[in-house]
Design a protein around this motif. Structure first.
Motif, PDB file in Angstrom:
ATOM      1  N   GLU A 149     -58.874  59.637  19.828  1.00  0.00           N
ATOM      2  CA  GLU A 149     -58.705  60.529  18.681  1.00  0.00           C
ATOM      3  C   GLU A 149     -57.443  61.383  18.826  1.00  0.00           C
ATOM      4  OE1 GLU A 149     -60.969  64.119  16.291  1.00  0.00           O
ATOM      5  OE2 GLU A 149     -62.083  62.973  17.765  1.00  0.00           O
ATOM      6  N   LEU A 150     -57.206  61.897  20.012  1.00  0.00           N
ATOM      7  CA  LEU A 150     -56.015  62.709  20.261  1.00  0.00           C
ATOM      8  C   LEU A 150     -54.749  61.857  20.141  1.00  0.00           C
ATOM      9  CD1 LEU A 150     -55.046  65.514  20.990  1.00  0.00           C
ATOM     10  CD2 LEU A 150     -55.349  64.928  23.394  1.00  0.00           C
ATOM     11  N   GLU A 151     -54.807  60.629  20.628  1.00  0.00           N
ATOM     12  CA  GLU A 151     -53.657  59.731  20.520  1.00  0.00           C
ATOM     13  C   GLU A 151     -53.326  59.435  19.057  1.00  0.00           C
ATOM     14  OE1 GLU A 151     -54.388  56.267  22.934  1.00  0.00           O
ATOM     15  OE2 GLU A 151     -54.757  57.507  24.699  1.00  0.00           O
ATOM     16  N   TRP A 152     -54.351  59.225  18.223  1.00  0.00           N
ATOM     17  CA  TRP A 152     -54.116  58.975  16.800  1.00  0.00           C
ATOM     18  C   TRP A 152     -53.497  60.187  16.128  1.00  0.00           C
ATOM     19  CZ3 TRP A 152     -53.509  54.567  14.662  1.00  0.00           C
ATOM     20  CH2 TRP A 152     -54.173  53.446  15.153  1.00  0.00           C
ATOM     21  N   LYS A 153     -53.957  61.379  16.496  1.00  0.00           N
ATOM     22  CA  LYS A 153     -53.378  62.593  15.912  1.00  0.00           C
ATOM     23  C   LYS A 153     -51.916  62.745  16.317  1.00  0.00           C
ATOM     24  CE  LYS A 153     -57.662  65.143  15.408  1.00  0.00           C
ATOM     25  NZ  LYS A 153     -58.463  66.293  15.811  1.00  0.00           N
ATOM     26  N   LEU A 154     -51.609  62.424  17.553  1.00  0.00           N
ATOM     27  CA  LEU A 154     -50.230  62.513  18.032  1.00  0.00           C
ATOM     28  C   LEU A 154     -49.345  61.483  17.333  1.00  0.00           C
ATOM     29  CD1 LEU A 154     -48.192  63.749  19.950  1.00  0.00           C
ATOM     30  CD2 LEU A 154     -48.992  62.198  21.712  1.00  0.00           C
ATOM     31  N   LEU A 155     -49.821  60.255  17.210  1.00  0.00           N
ATOM     32  CA  LEU A 155     -49.048  59.228  16.508  1.00  0.00           C
ATOM     33  C   LEU A 155     -48.835  59.589  15.045  1.00  0.00           C
ATOM     34  CD1 LEU A 155     -50.568  55.984  18.043  1.00  0.00           C
ATOM     35  CD2 LEU A 155     -48.238  56.849  18.338  1.00  0.00           C
ATOM     36  N   ASP A 156     -49.863  60.111  14.399  1.00  0.00           N
ATOM     37  CA  ASP A 156     -49.741  60.547  13.008  1.00  0.00           C
ATOM     38  C   ASP A 156     -48.690  61.640  12.878  1.00  0.00           C
ATOM     39  OD1 ASP A 156     -50.582  60.802  10.182  1.00  0.00           O
ATOM     40  OD2 ASP A 156     -51.333  62.754  10.866  1.00  0.00           O
ATOM     41  N   PHE A 157     -48.723  62.603  13.779  1.00  0.00           N
ATOM     42  CA  PHE A 157     -47.743  63.686  13.772  1.00  0.00           C
ATOM     43  C   PHE A 157     -46.328  63.132  13.929  1.00  0.00           C
ATOM     44  CE2 PHE A 157     -45.049  66.631  16.096  1.00  0.00           C
ATOM     45  CZ  PHE A 157     -45.099  67.740  15.284  1.00  0.00           C
ATOM     46  N   LEU A 158     -46.142  62.233  14.883  1.00  0.00           N
ATOM     47  CA  LEU A 158     -44.816  61.656  15.114  1.00  0.00           C
ATOM     48  C   LEU A 158     -44.345  60.852  13.911  1.00  0.00           C
ATOM     49  CD1 LEU A 158     -45.209  60.542  18.824  1.00  0.00           C
ATOM     50  CD2 LEU A 158     -43.809  62.424  17.950  1.00  0.00           C
ATOM     51  N   ASN A 159     -45.234  60.076  13.317  1.00  0.00           N
ATOM     52  CA  ASN A 159     -44.850  59.299  12.132  1.00  0.00           C
ATOM     53  C   ASN A 159     -44.470  60.192  10.965  1.00  0.00           C
ATOM     54  OD1 ASN A 159     -45.099  56.690  13.155  1.00  0.00           O
ATOM     55  ND2 ASN A 159     -47.299  56.675  12.801  1.00  0.00           N
ATOM     56  N   ARG A 160     -45.175  61.264  10.775  1.00  0.00           N
ATOM     57  CA  ARG A 160     -44.878  62.165   9.657  1.00  0.00           C
ATOM     58  C   ARG A 160     -43.606  62.966   9.882  1.00  0.00           C
ATOM     59  NH1 ARG A 160     -48.326  66.144   9.592  1.00  0.00           N
ATOM     60  NH2 ARG A 160     -49.624  65.467  11.318  1.00  0.00           N
ATOM     61  N   ASN A 161     -43.215  63.175  11.123  1.00  0.00           N
ATOM     62  CA  ASN A 161     -42.118  64.095  11.409  1.00  0.00           C
ATOM     63  C   ASN A 161     -40.867  63.458  11.991  1.00  0.00           C
ATOM     64  OD1 ASN A 161     -43.257  66.891  10.832  1.00  0.00           O
ATOM     65  ND2 ASN A 161     -44.888  65.916  11.986  1.00  0.00           N
ATOM     66  N   THR A 162     -40.865  62.166  12.252  1.00  0.00           N
ATOM     67  CA  THR A 162     -39.673  61.577  12.862  1.00  0.00           C
ATOM     68  C   THR A 162     -39.101  60.401  12.102  1.00  0.00           C
ATOM     69  OG1 THR A 162     -40.991  60.148  14.299  1.00  0.00           O
ATOM     70  CG2 THR A 162     -40.311  62.282  15.197  1.00  0.00           C
ATOM     71  N   LEU A 163     -39.881  59.697  11.305  1.00  0.00           N
ATOM     72  CA  LEU A 163     -39.379  58.488  10.668  1.00  0.00           C
ATOM     73  C   LEU A 163     -38.253  58.742   9.684  1.00  0.00           C
ATOM     74  CD1 LEU A 163     -42.619  56.428  10.108  1.00  0.00           C
ATOM     75  CD2 LEU A 163     -40.889  56.151  11.874  1.00  0.00           C
ATOM     76  N   SER A 164     -38.261  59.857   9.018  1.00  0.00           N
ATOM     77  CA  SER A 164     -37.218  60.124   8.028  1.00  0.00           C
ATOM     78  C   SER A 164     -35.981  60.776   8.637  1.00  0.00           C
ATOM     79  CB  SER A 164     -37.779  61.033   6.925  1.00  0.00           C
ATOM     80  OG  SER A 164     -38.155  62.276   7.472  1.00  0.00           O
ATOM     81  N   TYR A 165     -36.019  61.106   9.897  1.00  0.00           N
ATOM     82  CA  TYR A 165     -34.904  61.781  10.543  1.00  0.00           C
ATOM     83  C   TYR A 165     -33.913  60.763  11.099  1.00  0.00           C
ATOM     84  CZ  TYR A 165     -32.204  64.522  13.831  1.00  0.00           C
ATOM     85  OH  TYR A 165     -31.175  65.107  14.509  1.00  0.00           O
ATOM     86  N   VAL A 166     -32.644  60.971  10.811  1.00  0.00           N
ATOM     87  CA  VAL A 166     -31.583  60.166  11.399  1.00  0.00           C
ATOM     88  C   VAL A 166     -30.633  61.135  12.074  1.00  0.00           C
ATOM     89  CG1 VAL A 166     -29.686  58.572  10.953  1.00  0.00           C
ATOM     90  CG2 VAL A 166     -31.795  58.407   9.623  1.00  0.00           C
ATOM     91  N   ALA A 167     -30.428  60.944  13.359  1.00  0.00           N
ATOM     92  CA  ALA A 167     -29.562  61.838  14.118  1.00  0.00           C
ATOM     93  C   ALA A 167     -28.151  61.807  13.556  1.00  0.00           C
ATOM     94  CB  ALA A 167     -29.553  61.432  15.586  1.00  0.00           C
ATOM     95  N   PRO A 168     -27.474  62.947  13.510  1.00  0.00           N
ATOM     96  CA  PRO A 168     -26.113  63.008  12.953  1.00  0.00           C
ATOM     97  C   PRO A 168     -25.151  62.011  13.591  1.00  0.00           C
ATOM     98  CG  PRO A 168     -26.954  65.201  13.351  1.00  0.00           C
ATOM     99  CD  PRO A 168     -27.968  64.242  13.926  1.00  0.00           C
ATOM    100  N   SER A 169     -25.289  61.743  14.880  1.00  0.00           N
ATOM    101  CA  SER A 169     -24.373  60.813  15.545  1.00  0.00           C
ATOM    102  C   SER A 169     -24.635  59.367  15.148  1.00  0.00           C
ATOM    103  CB  SER A 169     -24.490  60.956  17.059  1.00  0.00           C
ATOM    104  OG  SER A 169     -25.811  60.653  17.461  1.00  0.00           O
ATOM    105  N   VAL A 170     -25.778  59.088  14.511  1.00  0.00           N
ATOM    106  CA  VAL A 170     -26.135  57.719  14.136  1.00  0.00           C
ATOM    107  C   VAL A 170     -25.766  57.440  12.679  1.00  0.00           C
ATOM    108  CG1 VAL A 170     -28.092  56.121  13.899  1.00  0.00           C
ATOM    109  CG2 VAL A 170     -27.996  57.704  15.820  1.00  0.00           C
ATOM    110  N   ARG A 171     -25.608  58.456  11.879  1.00  0.00           N
ATOM    111  CA  ARG A 171     -25.294  58.265  10.468  1.00  0.00           C
ATOM    112  C   ARG A 171     -23.965  57.540  10.295  1.00  0.00           C
ATOM    113  NH1 ARG A 171     -27.079  64.164   8.721  1.00  0.00           N
ATOM    114  NH2 ARG A 171     -29.271  63.736   8.407  1.00  0.00           N
ATOM    115  N   HIS A 172     -23.961  56.659   9.335  1.00  0.00           N
ATOM    116  CA  HIS A 172     -22.733  55.915   9.057  1.00  0.00           C
ATOM    117  C   HIS A 172     -22.140  56.416   7.758  1.00  0.00           C
ATOM    118  CE1 HIS A 172     -23.602  53.127  12.286  1.00  0.00           C
ATOM    119  NE2 HIS A 172     -24.837  53.052  11.837  1.00  0.00           N
TER     120      HIS A 172
END
Length: 74
Positions: free
Chosen positions: A49-72
């Protein structure tokens, strides 16, 4: 994400509730997940249950982020 492990390690908790509250006040955006486990059992045992909550948090907060050095730039 703050995982608040309320289980004790010996005679006292690893962190007191007041310490968690201080951290919550300092952070502008925080999601708190509370568990009755202690810090060692979280690290060394499987908690689906804790692992699912952590994965959900990461999916909601990291997938849309692109680091400035990676942007083209075009």
């Amino acid at each position: 994400m703050l995982i608040q492990a309320n289980g004790t390690l010996g005679k006292r908790p690893f962190y007191y509730e007041s310490q968690y509250k201080k951290l919550e006040k300092r952070l502008l955006q925080i999601e708190v997940v509370k568990t009755k486990e202690n810090h060692l059992t979280i690290v060394f045992n499987k908690h689906a249950e804790l692992e699912w909550k952590l994965l959900d948090f990461l999916n909601r907060n990291t997938l849309s982020y692109v680091a400035p050095s990676v942007r083209h730039e075009k």
